[in-house]
Design an enzyme around this catalytic site. Structure first.
Site, PDB file in Angstrom:
ATOM      1  N   ASN A  53     -22.130  16.639 -31.764  1.00  0.00           N
ATOM      2  CA  ASN A  53     -22.200  15.191 -31.555  1.00  0.00           C
ATOM      3  C   ASN A  53     -21.721  14.748 -30.178  1.00  0.00           C
ATOM      4  OD1 ASN A  53     -21.134  15.490 -34.780  1.00  0.00           O
ATOM      5  ND2 ASN A  53     -23.167  14.675 -34.340  1.00  0.00           N
ATOM      6  N   VAL A 103     -20.117  10.892 -26.089  1.00  0.00           N
ATOM      7  CA  VAL A 103     -19.909  11.012 -27.534  1.00  0.00           C
ATOM      8  C   VAL A 103     -20.995  10.223 -28.256  1.00  0.00           C
ATOM      9  CG1 VAL A 103     -18.334  10.452 -29.441  1.00  0.00           C
ATOM     10  CG2 VAL A 103     -17.424  11.301 -27.259  1.00  0.00           C
ATOM     11  N   CYS A 104     -21.544  10.840 -29.294  1.00  0.00           N
ATOM     12  CA  CYS A 104     -22.590  10.195 -30.089  1.00  0.00           C
ATOM     13  C   CYS A 104     -22.104  10.060 -31.532  1.00  0.00           C
ATOM     14  CB  CYS A 104     -23.872  11.023 -30.026  1.00  0.00           C
ATOM     15  SG  CYS A 104     -25.219  10.321 -30.985  1.00  0.00           S
ATOM     16  N   ILE A 105     -21.541   8.895 -31.839  1.00  0.00           N
ATOM     17  CA  ILE A 105     -21.176   8.579 -33.221  1.00  0.00           C
ATOM     18  C   ILE A 105     -21.667   7.165 -33.518  1.00  0.00           C
ATOM     19  CG2 ILE A 105     -19.222  10.167 -33.500  1.00  0.00           C
ATOM     20  CD1 ILE A 105     -17.333   7.854 -32.837  1.00  0.00           C
TER      21      ILE A 105
END
Length: 166
Positions: free
Chosen positions: A81, A88-90
């Protein structure tokens, strides 16, 4: 500049200094710029990242909290992620509204009630349990699923490197 964003960020920084939260620390990159924070994330216990010290930059937009900040690791980190450039990929860092790709519910995306603390705790949670369903780093997600030993070795190298930089 006393915008709503400035006042809110000053309050959140003051609160974090007064009441530190386990798992991370935060401060300003430059005392003159409340919109750019330096954060250190301590690898969560009982995870592959345990013992690591991972540095990131959190950049807030002028219209915070209506829009989410971006978070980019400046330390090397191998994770499904985290994009190869460190972003950051959330879900909670994605702009409000419906997801055009259909992976996320609107309720999982950014809302103005999120704070630096809730974002950082979500990132710590992400380190504890990667989501390989919609990865930012496809290669890391593939290793996580299919070659767990290789994945563990790469994470161990990142942890060791972070300890040397600390």
């Amino acid at each position: 500049m006393n915008s709503q964003a400035c006042l809110l960020l000053q309050k959140q920084l003051k609160d974090l200094c007064k009441h530190p939260v386990d798992g991370f620390s935060a401060g300003l990159v430059d005392e003159k710029n409340i919109f750019e924070w330096s954060v250190t994330i301590i690898g969560p216990p009982d995870t592959l990242y345990e013992g690591g010290f991972f540095y990131a930059i959190m950049s807030f937009p002028q219209n915070y909290p209506n829009s989410p900040p971006t978070v980019r690791f400046t330390s090397d980190i191998w994770h499904p992620n985290v994009y190869p450039d460190g972003r950051v990929c959330i879900s909670i860092l994605h702009p409000p509204g419906d997801d055009p790709s259909g992976y996320e519910l609107a309720s999982e995306r950014w809302t103005p009630v999120h704070t630096v603390e809730s974002i950082m705790l979500s990132i710590i949670s992400m380190l504890s349990g990667p989501n390989d369903e919609s990865p930012a780093n496809v290669e890391a997600a593939k290793e996580w699923r299919e070659k767990r030993d290789e994945f563990k070795k790469k994470v161990s190298r990142c942890v060791r490197k972070s300890q040397e930089m600390f």
